[in-house]
Design a protein around this motif. Sequence first.
Motif, mmCIF file in Angstrom:
data_model
loop_
_atom_site.group_PDB
_atom_site.id
_atom_site.type_symbol
_atom_site.label_atom_id
_atom_site.label_comp_id
_atom_site.label_asym_id
_atom_site.label_seq_id
_atom_site.Cartn_x
_atom_site.Cartn_y
_atom_site.Cartn_z
ATOM 1 N N UNK A 1 90.234 56.433 34.817
ATOM 2 C CA UNK A 1 91.659 56.671 34.593
ATOM 3 C C UNK A 1 91.990 58.104 34.241
ATOM 4 N N UNK A 2 90.975 58.970 34.137
ATOM 5 C CA UNK A 2 91.208 60.385 33.872
ATOM 6 C C UNK A 2 91.395 60.740 32.414
ATOM 7 N N UNK A 3 91.160 59.795 31.505
ATOM 8 C CA UNK A 3 91.339 60.091 30.087
ATOM 9 C C UNK A 3 90.088 60.676 29.441
ATOM 10 N N UNK A 4 88.927 60.365 29.998
ATOM 11 C CA UNK A 4 87.671 60.885 29.458
ATOM 12 C C UNK A 4 86.907 61.661 30.524
ATOM 13 N N UNK A 5 86.089 62.577 30.045
ATOM 14 C CA UNK A 5 85.198 63.362 30.895
ATOM 15 C C UNK A 5 83.771 63.126 30.413
ATOM 16 N N UNK A 6 82.842 62.994 31.343
ATOM 17 C CA UNK A 6 81.436 62.778 31.003
ATOM 18 C C UNK A 6 80.680 64.092 31.114
ATOM 19 N N UNK A 7 79.868 64.383 30.086
ATOM 20 C CA UNK A 7 79.054 65.590 30.088
ATOM 21 C C UNK A 7 77.587 65.196 29.937
#
Length: 247
Positions: free
Chosen positions: A60-66
């Motif tokens: 949904x574009x609320x989190x980014x994975x690193x």
Amino acid sequence: MAVVGEADLARIGALIGDRTRAAMLLMLLAGRPRSASDLATAAGVSAPLASMHLRKLVDGGLLVVEPAGRQRLFRLANAVADALEGLLLLAPPASVDSLRAAVSGRRLRWARLCYDHLAGTVGVAIRDGLVAAGHLDPGEAGMGRAASSASDGNTADDVTAGGAGAFRALGIDVAVLERRRRPLTRRCMDWSERRDHLAGSLGAALLSRLIELDWVRAREASRVVTVTAEGHAGLRGWLDIAMEVTE
């Protein structure tokens, strides 16, 4: 050809509206990337269920994975922290059903991380002290504006010449921060105080410096910030701020 309509606000609302995902998002408001296991613990759910919720938040574009070695860490996507803080202004208080929850809520309102800057009673008091000392110039209607009147578009404070010197004395070079793409200052409406605290690159640098000086201490896996005895003395000497300790 695809027709572009209005933004799909309902989709974002559905993502945030789940209590498990909301708990994860609130933990990430502390500004530090977290593992799936950390977020599962914060939300009180199993690892498989947490993974399912995290996948939805990423899609949904609320989190980014690193990537971090063998782990994957999750952080809030750009602008999500500001959006969540804005929604917290509208959200009703959470129900308190234990002494532990009451104490935690009081500490959160006293001093907390608002992503990468300081919020709560302490954060608001610092900005008020900077304005009172002439280090920040808020312009018209910039001092202590209420949430209902925050529509004038004036969301930044100007750092005065004396203010630049005061920050330099604390170990913060305003000139360096001004060369960055991020706005130097931004007024962030505090959801618990209903007054502004200091955000922007200067707000972030100030929090980092206060941690370096051991004036404040961030807690692991929490948004709560503790003001040390050195911090109370330091803020009194720097900005003449004397706050009643309510932690």
